[in-house]
Design a protein around this motif. Sequence first.
Motif, PDB file in Angstrom:
ATOM      1  N   GLN A  82      46.024  37.853  38.041  1.00 56.88           N
ATOM      2  CA  GLN A  82      47.043  38.526  38.846  1.00 56.88           C
ATOM      3  C   GLN A  82      47.711  39.653  38.071  1.00 56.88           C
ATOM      4  O   GLN A  82      48.164  40.632  38.661  1.00 56.88           O
ATOM      5  N   GLU A  83      47.758  39.538  36.747  1.00 56.22           N
ATOM      6  CA  GLU A  83      48.328  40.608  35.928  1.00 56.22           C
ATOM      7  C   GLU A  83      47.450  41.855  35.969  1.00 56.22           C
ATOM      8  O   GLU A  83      47.943  42.977  35.988  1.00 56.22           O
ATOM      9  N   ASP A  84      46.144  41.641  35.969  1.00 55.47           N
ATOM     10  CA  ASP A  84      45.202  42.763  35.987  1.00 55.47           C
ATOM     11  C   ASP A  84      43.900  42.269  36.610  1.00 55.47           C
ATOM     12  O   ASP A  84      43.149  41.517  35.996  1.00 55.47           O
ATOM     13  N   TYR A  85      43.636  42.710  37.844  1.00 51.29           N
ATOM     14  CA  TYR A  85      42.470  42.205  38.566  1.00 51.29           C
ATOM     15  C   TYR A  85      41.150  42.601  37.911  1.00 51.29           C
ATOM     16  O   TYR A  85      40.132  41.946  38.115  1.00 51.29           O
ATOM     17  N   PRO A  90      46.325  42.084  46.741  1.00 50.81           N
ATOM     18  CA  PRO A  90      45.351  41.188  47.380  1.00 50.81           C
ATOM     19  C   PRO A  90      45.422  39.785  46.799  1.00 50.81           C
ATOM     20  O   PRO A  90      45.911  39.586  45.685  1.00 50.81           O
ATOM     21  N   LYS A  91      44.923  38.829  47.542  1.00 46.51           N
ATOM     22  CA  LYS A  91      44.752  37.490  46.999  1.00 46.51           C
ATOM     23  C   LYS A  91      43.565  37.523  46.033  1.00 46.51           C
ATOM     24  O   LYS A  91      42.633  38.310  46.218  1.00 46.51           O
ATOM     25  N   PRO A  92      43.584  36.686  44.991  1.00 50.68           N
ATOM     26  CA  PRO A  92      42.475  36.713  44.021  1.00 50.68           C
ATOM     27  C   PRO A  92      41.100  36.601  44.668  1.00 50.68           C
ATOM     28  O   PRO A  92      40.161  37.279  44.256  1.00 50.68           O
ATOM     29  N   MET A  93      40.966  35.769  45.706  1.00 50.25           N
ATOM     30  CA  MET A  93      39.666  35.598  46.346  1.00 50.25           C
ATOM     31  C   MET A  93      39.192  36.877  47.022  1.00 50.25           C
ATOM     32  O   MET A  93      37.983  37.113  47.149  1.00 50.25           O
TER      33      MET A  93
END
Length: 361
Positions: A189-192, A232-235
């Motif tokens: 979440q810090e950096d996708y 965005p959500k991680p998924m």
Amino acid sequence: MLRCLHPWRLSGGRAGLRLLQRHLFTMKVQSPEFQSLFTEGLKSLTELFAKENHELRIAGGAVRDLLSGVKPQDVDFATTATPEQMKGLFQAAGVRMINNKGEKHGTVTARLQNENFEITTLRIDVVTDGRHAEVEFTTDWQQDAERRDLTVNSMFLGFDGTLYDYFNGYEDLKNKKVRFVGHAKKRIQEDYLRILRYFRRVRSAPVPTGLPANASLEEFDRVSRNVDGLSPKPMTLLASLFKVQDDVTKLDLRLKISKEEKNLGLFLVKYRNDLTKATDSSEPLKPYQDFIIDSREPDAAARIWELLKYQGQPGLLRDLQQWSVPSFPVSGHDIRKAGISSGKEIGVLLQQFTRWRRTSC
């Protein structure tokens, strides 16, 4: 080979004091690859920092490569000196500095003996948004290691050959384990783009992760640009690595992801190419609106929002978030009053009535 473990330290910061378990592992490295780094330029650089009592170490991927018996192509350096202190010592020594764009993030590039050296102040991430970070400088090596992506990239190497390893990176490297530093979800979440670096590392040190071996890093890179600034959500980003829905199922079997994450992944893989904005420029949202109206899933709208992020449609996303499904004025109760009692017939009629809802969008 000297090895030491140091157990505890007390750490401060904006969040207040907290007790962290310190597993500082150290050992001596004296490999030919390490010795080959000591050019005249590097010797001059280390002398400058030592003269001003600023610590300077090799950092990140270069340390990982050296421990793997590979001479790194690029060497990054970390220091306790601030950018202003670095500029001061370089100016005093008559050393040329180039490319000052990285200074706000703590990076100064100096040119010595026809070599460029990129040196970055130890730092912590204060605010992150998935792509960019506001940083705060520190003199604590472990705090800097904590903000890095993978354990194998969180190590430092002193010029006397001392390895500094806070998060078991050396053991992970030997055992071909690819792990995030700390909590994986927080790191992503810090950096996708850390997902991309993770996957590239997995390719170079194959381990069973649940991710497909033939994933498209180009698609991941494209989608990462699409979602920039859209939270965005991680998924949503991870789905770009999947080619078919079965890839999502395999990930679930390996990592036991949540039902919500699995369903979102399946949805994105299925509809990312088939469900797109209308060719009629006057109603670009209509395919998405129709899908939400026809769907019986309570989170259909939220999934469509993630799909629009994936597709890089921030304008349509804003418009859809302001739209709501129109209320239909006829209910099953009204139909019963009209003399139709069969539940099946009522259901068929209500399904047909959705055409009205579509045309009223």
